[in-house]
Motif scaffolding. Structure first.
Motif, PDB file in Angstrom:
ATOM      1  N   TYR A 299       6.412  -7.950  -4.083  1.00  0.00           N
ATOM      2  CA  TYR A 299       5.374  -7.434  -5.002  1.00  0.00           C
ATOM      3  C   TYR A 299       6.044  -6.986  -6.308  1.00  0.00           C
ATOM      4  N   PRO A 300       6.336  -7.912  -7.199  1.00  0.00           N
ATOM      5  CA  PRO A 300       7.033  -7.537  -8.429  1.00  0.00           C
ATOM      6  C   PRO A 300       6.261  -6.436  -9.180  1.00  0.00           C
ATOM      7  N   GLY A 301       6.962  -5.424  -9.628  1.00  0.00           N
ATOM      8  CA  GLY A 301       6.326  -4.328 -10.377  1.00  0.00           C
ATOM      9  C   GLY A 301       5.795  -3.215  -9.493  1.00  0.00           C
ATOM     10  N   ILE A 302       5.912  -3.362  -8.167  1.00  0.00           N
ATOM     11  CA  ILE A 302       5.386  -2.338  -7.254  1.00  0.00           C
ATOM     12  C   ILE A 302       6.128  -1.005  -7.459  1.00  0.00           C
ATOM     13  N   VAL A 303       5.405   0.093  -7.288  1.00  0.00           N
ATOM     14  CA  VAL A 303       6.004   1.430  -7.396  1.00  0.00           C
ATOM     15  C   VAL A 303       6.225   1.926  -5.968  1.00  0.00           C
ATOM     16  N   VAL A 304       7.472   2.288  -5.646  1.00  0.00           N
ATOM     17  CA  VAL A 304       7.783   2.644  -4.253  1.00  0.00           C
ATOM     18  C   VAL A 304       8.012   4.150  -4.126  1.00  0.00           C
TER      19      VAL A 304
ATOM     20  N   TYR B 191       9.815   7.403  -6.616  1.00  0.00           N
ATOM     21  CA  TYR B 191       9.456   8.820  -6.459  1.00  0.00           C
ATOM     22  C   TYR B 191       9.753   9.237  -5.025  1.00  0.00           C
ATOM     23  N   VAL B 192      10.292  10.443  -4.871  1.00  0.00           N
ATOM     24  CA  VAL B 192      10.558  10.995  -3.533  1.00  0.00           C
ATOM     25  C   VAL B 192       9.903  12.366  -3.477  1.00  0.00           C
ATOM     26  N   GLY B 193       9.013  12.574  -2.513  1.00  0.00           N
ATOM     27  CA  GLY B 193       8.368  13.885  -2.431  1.00  0.00           C
ATOM     28  C   GLY B 193       7.566  14.051  -1.162  1.00  0.00           C
ATOM     29  N   SER B 194       6.996  15.226  -1.036  1.00  0.00           N
ATOM     30  CA  SER B 194       6.187  15.572   0.137  1.00  0.00           C
ATOM     31  C   SER B 194       4.940  14.679   0.179  1.00  0.00           C
ATOM     32  N   THR B 195       4.169  14.785   1.240  1.00  0.00           N
ATOM     33  CA  THR B 195       2.950  13.979   1.309  1.00  0.00           C
ATOM     34  C   THR B 195       2.007  14.358   0.150  1.00  0.00           C
ATOM     35  N   LYS B 196       1.941  15.640  -0.200  1.00  0.00           N
ATOM     36  CA  LYS B 196       1.112  16.044  -1.352  1.00  0.00           C
ATOM     37  C   LYS B 196       1.716  15.505  -2.647  1.00  0.00           C
ATOM     38  N   GLY B 197       3.041  15.582  -2.728  1.00  0.00           N
ATOM     39  CA  GLY B 197       3.713  15.078  -3.933  1.00  0.00           C
ATOM     40  C   GLY B 197       3.411  13.599  -4.143  1.00  0.00           C
ATOM     41  N   MET B 198       3.466  12.812  -3.061  1.00  0.00           N
ATOM     42  CA  MET B 198       3.186  11.378  -3.181  1.00  0.00           C
ATOM     43  C   MET B 198       1.727  11.145  -3.587  1.00  0.00           C
ATOM     44  N   ALA B 199       0.823  11.930  -2.975  1.00  0.00           N
ATOM     45  CA  ALA B 199      -0.610  11.775  -3.297  1.00  0.00           C
ATOM     46  C   ALA B 199      -0.859  12.128  -4.762  1.00  0.00           C
ATOM     47  N   ASP B 200      -0.236  13.191  -5.247  1.00  0.00           N
ATOM     48  CA  ASP B 200      -0.401  13.581  -6.655  1.00  0.00           C
ATOM     49  C   ASP B 200       0.171  12.508  -7.570  1.00  0.00           C
ATOM     50  N   PHE B 201       1.317  11.953  -7.171  1.00  0.00           N
ATOM     51  CA  PHE B 201       1.959  10.916  -7.989  1.00  0.00           C
ATOM     52  C   PHE B 201       1.010   9.723  -8.158  1.00  0.00           C
TER      53      PHE B 201
END
Ligand code: 13P
Ligand code: SF4
Length: 344
Positions: A230-235, A251-261
Motif C-alpha cells: 500500500y504505497p503511501g500508507i501511514v503505519v 506514529y507510536v502511541g497508546s490506543t487513544k494516541g493512535m485513535a487521535d492520530f
C-alpha cells in the motif's frame, strides 16, 4: 429479556447504524442479522445497568457489540482509570482484563467492581510478582521504579509510580536520576530508553522480562510488507511493539494516541500494528478511511461477551467480583495516585 419484537428491531437498527462498517471477521462486516442477534442482550444489559446504577467501562480491545452496544465509556487504560475514579455509580462493570478491573477496585474500594471475563489474564501482568520487584529493587537501591498499569496490585504496591502507554514517556522523563526501573514490559522499557535519548534526557532503564503476546509478534517485515503493498500508507504501532518495529512506523502511541492520530490526519489509509478491537473502533468512527491490519487478537480481552456481561450484571459469580485486600489496595493506590498527579 422481555423486550418486544418492535423494541428488538429498533435496537438492531441502532446497532447496525454504528457497526455497518465494522469487520466481524477478516472477510465479513457486521450485518443487520448479527445486530438482531445482539439486540436482546444490549437491551437487557442497558436496562439492568439503569436499575442497578451500574456503569460499564470498556477497553477498545473488547468486541464492538460491547464497545458500542452497552459501554458508557470506551477508551485506553488511562481514560478508563480516570472514569473509574470519577464514577458515581454503585457498580463498575469493567469489560477488559483483570488488571484493569483490579485498578478500578483499588481506586474505588467502596464500590462493587465486576468483570464479565472473570480472571482474564494478560501476559504482561502475569509475568511478574511483587516479590520479583522487591528483588529487582534490592539489586538497584535508590533507583526509582515505574510499573506499567498492565501489572498486578502486588507489583504496583512495590513501585513508586504507575504509568500507562499514554503517559509513560512523559512520566519517565519527569523522574529524577539517570537510572530507572521499569516493569514488566521489556520492549516498552527499550522504547522508553530510546525516546528519552531522543528528548535529550537519557536514562538507563532497568527492565524485567515480560512482553505482550499480541504486540511482540510484529516484526519489521510486517511494516515493510504494508508499505510495499500500500504505497503511501501511514503505519501506527503500540509502544508494546519491539523498538525495531516502532523505528519503522510513522506514529507510536497508546490506543487513544493512535485513535487521535487517525482523527487528526488528512491521510486515508492506515496500517495498524495493534489489537483488532482498535481497528474495529476506527472502522466505526472513520468510515471514510481504510485500515489495514496484519493480525493480532488478545484472547483475554475477547473473553468478555454480551452473554457474560448480562449474567455478571444480574448475578455475578465470585470469580467475576474483584476483591483486593485493603492493605494491598492502599499500597497499590499510592502508585496510581502518583500517576494521576504526574500525568497532568
Ligand atoms: P492502552 O492503554 O494503550 O489502551 O493499552 C492497554 C493494553 O493492554 C495494550 O495492549
Ligand atoms: Fe495484555 Fe497484550 Fe492483551 Fe494488552 S493486548 S491486555 S498487553 S496480553
Amino acid at each position: 429479556m422481555s423486550h418486544t419484537q418492535q423494541q428488538i428491531q429498533a435496537e438492531a437498527h441502532r446497532l447496525y447504524g454504528l457497526l455497518a462498517n465494522v469487520s466481524k471477521t477478516k472477510t465479513a462486516k457486521w450485518t443487520l442479522e448479527d445486530c438482531l442477534a445482539a439486540a436482546p442482550y444490549t437491551l437487557a444489559i442497558n436496562q439492568a445497568k439503569q436499575e442497578k446504577n451500574a456503569v460499564i467501562l470498556a477497553h477498545s480491545y473488547t468486541t464492538p457489540d460491547i464497545v458500542y452496544g452497552v459501554a458508557d465509556f470506551r477508551g485506553d487504560s488511562f481514560q478508563l482509570a480516570q472514569q473509574a475514579q470519577k464514577s458515581n455509580a454503585d457498580i463498575i462493570l469493567f469489560a477488559g482484563v483483570w488488571f484493569m478491573a483490579q485498578t478500578a477496585k483499588i481506586i474505588n474500594p467502596q464500590k462493587q467492581v465486576i468483570i464479565p471475563a472473570g480472571h482474564a489474564g494478560c501476559t504482561l501482568a502475569d509475568s511478574m510478582t511483587g516479590e520479583d520487584v522487591q528483588k529487582l529493587r534490592a539489586k538497584h537501591p535508590g533507583v526509582a521504579a515505574l510499573c506499567y498499569i498492565n501489572s498486578s496490585a502486588e507489583v504496583k504496591a512495590q513501585c513508586d509510580v504507575c504509568v500507562t502507554s499514554g503517559n509513560v514517556f512523559n512520566i519517565a522523563q519527569k523522574m529524577p536520576g539517570t537510572e530507572l526501573i521499569f516493569v514488566p514490559d521489556m520492549l516498552m522499557a527499550q522504547n522508553i530508553e530510546i525516546e528519552l535519548k531522543k528528548r535529550g534526557t537519557p536514562k538507563k532503564i532497568i527492565a524485567s522480562g515480560g512482553s505482550c503476546c499480541v504486540h511482540d509478534k510484529y516484526r519489521p517485515e510486517h511494516v515493510e510488507q504494508l508499505r510495499a503493498q500500500y504505497p503511501g500508507i501511514v503505519v501506527l504501532a503500540h509502544p508494546e511493539c519491539a523498538p525495531e518495529v516502532c523505528a519503522l512506523c510513522d506514529y507510536v502511541g497508546s490506543t487513544k494516541g493512535m485513535a487521535d492520530f487517525v482523527a487528526q490526519s488528512s491521510h486515508t489509509q492506515f496500517g495498524l500494528l495493534t489489537e483488532g478491537g482498535l481497528v474495529n473502533r476506527l472502522e466505526a468512527e472513520h468510515p471514510d478511511k481504510q485500515f489495514v491490519w496484519p493480525f493480532g487478537t488478545c484472547s483475554y480481552m475477547k473473553k468478555n461477551t454480551l452473554i457474560n456481561t448480562l449474567q455478571a450484571l444480574l448475578d455475578p459469580r465470585p470469580d467475576q467480583v474483584v476483591q483486593v485486600e485493603p492493605a494491598l489496595a492502599q499500597a497499590a493506590q499510592k502508585s496510581i495516585q502518583k500517576m494521576f498527579e504526574l500525568a497532568l
